[in-house]
Motif scaffolding. Structure first.
Motif, mmCIF file in Angstrom:
data_model
loop_
_atom_site.group_PDB
_atom_site.id
_atom_site.type_symbol
_atom_site.label_atom_id
_atom_site.label_comp_id
_atom_site.label_asym_id
_atom_site.label_seq_id
_atom_site.Cartn_x
_atom_site.Cartn_y
_atom_site.Cartn_z
ATOM 1 N N PRO A 110 39.497 18.782 28.650
ATOM 2 C CA PRO A 110 40.730 18.287 29.274
ATOM 3 C C PRO A 110 41.478 17.422 28.264
ATOM 4 N N VAL A 111 42.778 17.556 28.257
ATOM 5 C CA VAL A 111 43.593 16.820 27.304
ATOM 6 C C VAL A 111 44.925 16.504 27.964
ATOM 7 N N ARG A 112 45.497 15.353 27.615
ATOM 8 C CA ARG A 112 46.766 14.951 28.233
ATOM 9 C C ARG A 112 47.492 13.992 27.315
ATOM 10 N N PHE A 113 48.771 13.803 27.596
ATOM 11 C CA PHE A 113 49.549 12.791 26.900
ATOM 12 C C PHE A 113 49.473 11.492 27.684
ATOM 13 N N ASP A 114 49.376 10.379 26.970
ATOM 14 C CA ASP A 114 49.476 9.044 27.541
ATOM 15 C C ASP A 114 50.516 8.325 26.689
ATOM 16 N N GLY A 115 51.772 8.443 27.090
ATOM 17 C CA GLY A 115 52.855 7.954 26.246
ATOM 18 C C GLY A 115 52.934 8.832 25.014
ATOM 19 N N ASP A 116 52.794 8.224 23.835
ATOM 20 C CA ASP A 116 52.830 9.024 22.606
ATOM 21 C C ASP A 116 51.430 9.359 22.098
ATOM 22 N N ARG A 117 50.405 9.004 22.845
ATOM 23 C CA ARG A 117 49.019 9.282 22.449
ATOM 24 C C ARG A 117 48.536 10.575 23.082
ATOM 25 N N VAL A 118 47.695 11.321 22.346
ATOM 26 C CA VAL A 118 46.999 12.488 22.884
ATOM 27 C C VAL A 118 45.618 12.012 23.274
ATOM 28 N N MET A 119 45.286 12.171 24.542
ATOM 29 C CA MET A 119 43.994 11.729 25.069
ATOM 30 C C MET A 119 43.153 12.956 25.389
ATOM 31 N N ILE A 120 41.887 12.927 24.959
ATOM 32 C CA ILE A 120 40.979 14.032 25.236
ATOM 33 C C ILE A 120 39.856 13.521 26.116
ATOM 34 N N GLY A 121 39.468 14.332 27.082
ATOM 35 C CA GLY A 121 38.432 13.944 28.035
ATOM 36 C C GLY A 121 37.060 14.384 27.587
ATOM 37 N N LEU A 122 36.143 13.459 27.573
ATOM 38 C CA LEU A 122 34.749 13.744 27.247
ATOM 39 C C LEU A 122 33.919 13.442 28.476
ATOM 40 N N GLY A 123 32.911 14.234 28.696
ATOM 41 C CA GLY A 123 32.115 13.929 29.872
ATOM 42 C C GLY A 123 31.035 14.820 30.158
#
Length: 123
Positions: A110-123
């Motif tokens: 899973p991956v998403r934008f948080d403002g100008d950051r790219v956030m990747i989901g680990l789990g």
């Protein structure tokens, strides 16, 4: 590598890069530390689709080479795909499934934008 910022639904969101590091309709490779060990991730920004950001394994399962981020991005029947630059198999960006060989699949995150950051989901 970024730092973990939040835990939600057993997923730890980690900052991976900035939106400015991505190239629209193209792939960018990034290094990621996962529970299974280090991995190269291919990030794809595909504006205009319901989901615009995708993260799949950069390692081509047919050649063993880290090259998926250099593949050609397109769509088949409206679904975003990347064609491996070596043997030309098509992988769905949403779930990593190979269209020519559905039993073969790229890992995906899973991956998403948080403002100008790219956030990747680990789990």
């Amino acid at each position: 590598m970024g730092t973990a910022t939040a835990i939600k639904n057993d997923v730890t969101w980690q900052s991976l890069c900035r939106k400015a590091d991505l190239v629209e309709f193209s792939g960018v490779a990034a290094w990621l530390e996962t529970v299974e060990g280090p991995a190269q991730v291919a990030l794809f920004h595909v504006p205009g689709h319901e989901t615009e950001l995708f993260a799949v394994d950069n390692r081509d399962p047919f050649s063993g080479v880290n090259i998926i981020a250099r593949g050609i991005v397109g769509d088949i029947k409206g679904e975003p795909v990347v064609a491996s630059p070596l043997y030309k198999q098509h992988f769905r960006l949403g779930d990593g499934t190979c269209l020519e060989r559905p039993d073969v699949r790229l890992r995906h995150w899973p991956v998403r934008f948080d403002g100008d950051r790219v956030m990747i989901g680990l789990g």
